[in-house]
Write an enzyme that holds these catalytic residues in place. Sequence first.
Site, PDB file in Angstrom:
ATOM      1  N   ARG A 158       0.847  -1.148  -0.016  1.00  0.00           N
ATOM      2  CA  ARG A 158       0.114  -0.007   0.056  1.00  0.00           C
ATOM      3  C   ARG A 158       1.095   1.313  -0.134  1.00  0.00           C
ATOM      4  NH1 ARG A 158      -2.859  -1.462   5.628  1.00  0.00           N
ATOM      5  NH2 ARG A 158      -0.640  -2.084   5.715  1.00  0.00           N
ATOM      6  N   GLU A 159       0.341   2.375  -0.578  1.00  0.00           N
ATOM      7  CA  GLU A 159       0.989   3.423  -0.515  1.00  0.00           C
ATOM      8  C   GLU A 159       1.095   4.012   1.109  1.00  0.00           C
ATOM      9  OE1 GLU A 159       0.090   6.840  -3.208  1.00  0.00           O
ATOM     10  OE2 GLU A 159      -0.242   5.215  -4.551  1.00  0.00           O
ATOM     11  N   PHE A 256     -11.099  -2.994   6.593  1.00  0.00           N
ATOM     12  CA  PHE A 256     -11.708  -2.260   5.323  1.00  0.00           C
ATOM     13  C   PHE A 256     -13.243  -2.297   5.638  1.00  0.00           C
ATOM     14  CE2 PHE A 256      -8.676  -1.547   1.908  1.00  0.00           C
ATOM     15  CZ  PHE A 256      -7.652  -1.394   2.709  1.00  0.00           C
ATOM     16  N   GLY A 264     -10.142   5.751  -3.523  1.00  0.00           N
ATOM     17  CA  GLY A 264      -9.427   6.343  -4.557  1.00  0.00           C
ATOM     18  C   GLY A 264      -8.085   5.777  -4.613  1.00  0.00           C
ATOM     19  N   CYS A 267      -4.640   2.081  -7.482  1.00  0.00           N
ATOM     20  CA  CYS A 267      -5.080   0.568  -7.745  1.00  0.00           C
ATOM     21  C   CYS A 267      -6.599   0.351  -7.705  1.00  0.00           C
ATOM     22  CB  CYS A 267      -4.307  -0.050  -6.712  1.00  0.00           C
ATOM     23  SG  CYS A 267      -2.441  -0.160  -6.875  1.00  0.00           S
ATOM     24  N   LYS A 326      -5.935   9.483   0.328  1.00  0.00           N
ATOM     25  CA  LYS A 326      -5.963   8.735   1.629  1.00  0.00           C
ATOM     26  C   LYS A 326      -4.831   9.467   2.444  1.00  0.00           C
ATOM     27  CE  LYS A 326      -2.853   4.879   1.380  1.00  0.00           C
ATOM     28  NZ  LYS A 326      -2.510   3.502   1.300  1.00  0.00           N
TER      29      LYS A 326
HETATM   30  C1  UDX Z   1      -4.369  -0.708  -2.257  1.00  0.00           C
HETATM   31  C2  UDX Z   1      -4.315  -2.220  -1.641  1.00  0.00           C
HETATM   32  O1  UDX Z   1      -4.635  -2.083  -0.208  1.00  0.00           O
HETATM   33  C3  UDX Z   1      -2.929  -2.536  -2.046  1.00  0.00           C
HETATM   34  O2  UDX Z   1      -2.881  -3.924  -1.584  1.00  0.00           O
HETATM   35  C4  UDX Z   1      -2.371  -2.736  -3.366  1.00  0.00           C
HETATM   36  O3  UDX Z   1      -1.304  -3.250  -3.814  1.00  0.00           O
HETATM   37  C5  UDX Z   1      -2.820  -1.372  -4.169  1.00  0.00           C
HETATM   38  O4  UDX Z   1      -4.275  -0.841  -3.781  1.00  0.00           O
HETATM   39  P1  UDX Z   1      -3.502   1.770  -1.537  1.00  0.00           P
HETATM   40  O5  UDX Z   1      -4.213   2.069  -2.783  1.00  0.00           O
HETATM   41  O6  UDX Z   1      -2.129   2.149  -1.403  1.00  0.00           O
HETATM   42  O7  UDX Z   1      -3.711   0.139  -1.510  1.00  0.00           O
HETATM   43  O8  UDX Z   1      -4.609   2.198  -0.291  1.00  0.00           O
HETATM   44  P2  UDX Z   1      -5.527   1.474   0.803  1.00  0.00           P
HETATM   45  O9  UDX Z   1      -4.784   1.770   2.035  1.00  0.00           O
HETATM   46  O10 UDX Z   1      -5.697   0.048   0.457  1.00  0.00           O
HETATM   47  O11 UDX Z   1      -6.784   2.487   0.541  1.00  0.00           O
HETATM   48  C6  UDX Z   1      -7.558   2.242  -0.667  1.00  0.00           C
HETATM   49  C7  UDX Z   1      -8.848   3.239  -0.657  1.00  0.00           C
HETATM   50  O12 UDX Z   1      -9.817   2.772   0.287  1.00  0.00           O
HETATM   51  C8  UDX Z   1      -8.423   4.662   0.073  1.00  0.00           C
HETATM   52  O13 UDX Z   1      -8.989   5.744  -0.703  1.00  0.00           O
HETATM   53  C9  UDX Z   1      -9.070   4.489   1.585  1.00  0.00           C
HETATM   54  O14 UDX Z   1      -9.559   5.893   1.955  1.00  0.00           O
HETATM   55  C10 UDX Z   1     -10.274   3.968   1.149  1.00  0.00           C
HETATM   56  N1  UDX Z   1     -10.775   2.995   2.558  1.00  0.00           N
HETATM   57  C11 UDX Z   1      -9.780   2.000   2.758  1.00  0.00           C
HETATM   58  C12 UDX Z   1     -11.864   3.203   2.940  1.00  0.00           C
HETATM   59  O15 UDX Z   1     -12.725   3.926   2.454  1.00  0.00           O
HETATM   60  N2  UDX Z   1     -12.372   2.439   3.795  1.00  0.00           N
HETATM   61  C13 UDX Z   1     -11.748   1.625   4.617  1.00  0.00           C
HETATM   62  O16 UDX Z   1     -12.116   0.770   5.400  1.00  0.00           O
HETATM   63  C14 UDX Z   1     -10.385   1.138   4.029  1.00  0.00           C
END
Ligand code: UDX
Length: 431
Positions: A158-159, A256, A264, A267, A326
């Site tokens: 994850r970022e 999650f 957003g 990925c 995020k």
């Molecule tokens: C994601 C995957 O988690 C990772 O495994 C993959 O390699 C790349 O995509 P990333 O995009 O960095 O990683 O962010 P992540 O922390 O997973 O969050 C993704 C989005 O979901 C964010 O916009 C975050 O705000 C949202 N989110 C996450 C929610 O709205 N609710 C949650 O409970 C968790």
Amino acid sequence: MKIGIVGSGYVGTTVAACLADFGHDVINVDVDESVVRQLNDGESPITEPGLDGLLDRHAGESLWATTDYDDLANVDVIFLALPTPANDDGSIDTAVVEAGAGSLGAVLADVEGYPTVVVKSTVVPGTTEDVVGPILERESGLRVGTDFGLATNPEFLREGSAVEDFQHPDKLVFGTTDDRALEALEAVYAPLLDDDVPVVRTGLREAEMIKYANNAFLAAKISLINELGNICKEYDVDAYEVADAIGLDARIGGAFLRSGVGWGGSCFPKDVAALVAAARERGYDPELLQAAIDVNDRQPQRMLDLLDRHVDVEGERVAVLGLAFKPHTDDVRNSRAIPIIEGLLERGADVVAYDPNRGATEAMRERFPEVEYLASASPTLSGASAALVVTDWPEFADLDLEFDLLSGDVVVDGRRIVERREGLTYEGLTW
Ligand code: UDX
């Protein structure tokens, strides 16, 4: 081991630094000379906690960067970590991966022994076997499985926690066609295998699909909790209490389940759209995944609808808190702030915005130059009729008296981060 990594984007740079830290000799190839220079100077081309320290230790010692594919002649394993951007219909564009495979193929015959080429890019099932393999064979005159190995090893980092995620993954996925390629991957990741990280040993297509399924499942999980949250709001039910309770069921799991303005980043939006496009191309209509995208597209509009219930923003100053997709990142790709700002501008609002990250602010300034960007929350809220909280940066949880600076009193919270308090007309998005 000697490892080559083609591509020094987000994944390539993180993987290169972490593999050097495992004790391997790593050479990174990229067409961008400025990125190559940065890496050789020990500077990170991306912002990621822990990366500067790793580059400090290993750049110029066991980690090198180059623009020249010929420098890959001595490696045992080569990772392709190149981008697969989206076409207009959501399908992936493999042109960069194909070009990288072509350049690599041209030097592959010079590599001694039995090199293994590993696709780390996110690609739809069949791409490694049907696209990358044949290009490598054509350009090198060699044969997969006889002269060189082919593998797929998707990345789940994850970022914002890329280094930590790489060093402590939930699982490793090794998609291979032959034992020698599998052994090469096991040697690359030996320190993690010693730590008993679960390893999924599987085929190329399965490994490719696991990456999409992983992201699609997580994105759909968030869309499902968002939909349930929207229903909770209609009944005046606390969606977070509901989420906490259902998360205790081991079959659901508590991660999650934070409902809000949606997902957003680079990925989830790209990968879910790509999987939908790939399935349709094969004649299957993935309605549930399409619905996950639709729910995600609707959440920002719901935030704007809630705002409209309380205030007509035409000609009014409106504060947007949070621009990055995020917290703890400068990335605004597919940030939920984008449709929110578009909606506010369409309504004729005078938009002021703040994000704790300077990079995110500058990226948004390029996209929306008509918005006023301020350096902290207080002046952003000052004189605004309403505030919209779009990213759950921790510092927004500490805002309190700052909301008295609003000329109005409306706060629409897209992330459940602001404390409900006297004197505010507070609207939670799903609660
Ligand atoms: C994601 C995957 O988690 C990772 O495994 C993959 O390699 C790349 O995509 P990333 O995009 O960095 O990683 O962010 P992540 O922390 O997973 O969050 C993704 C989005 O979901 C964010 O916009 C975050 O705000 C949202 N989110 C996450 C929610 O709205 N609710 C949650 O409970 C968790």
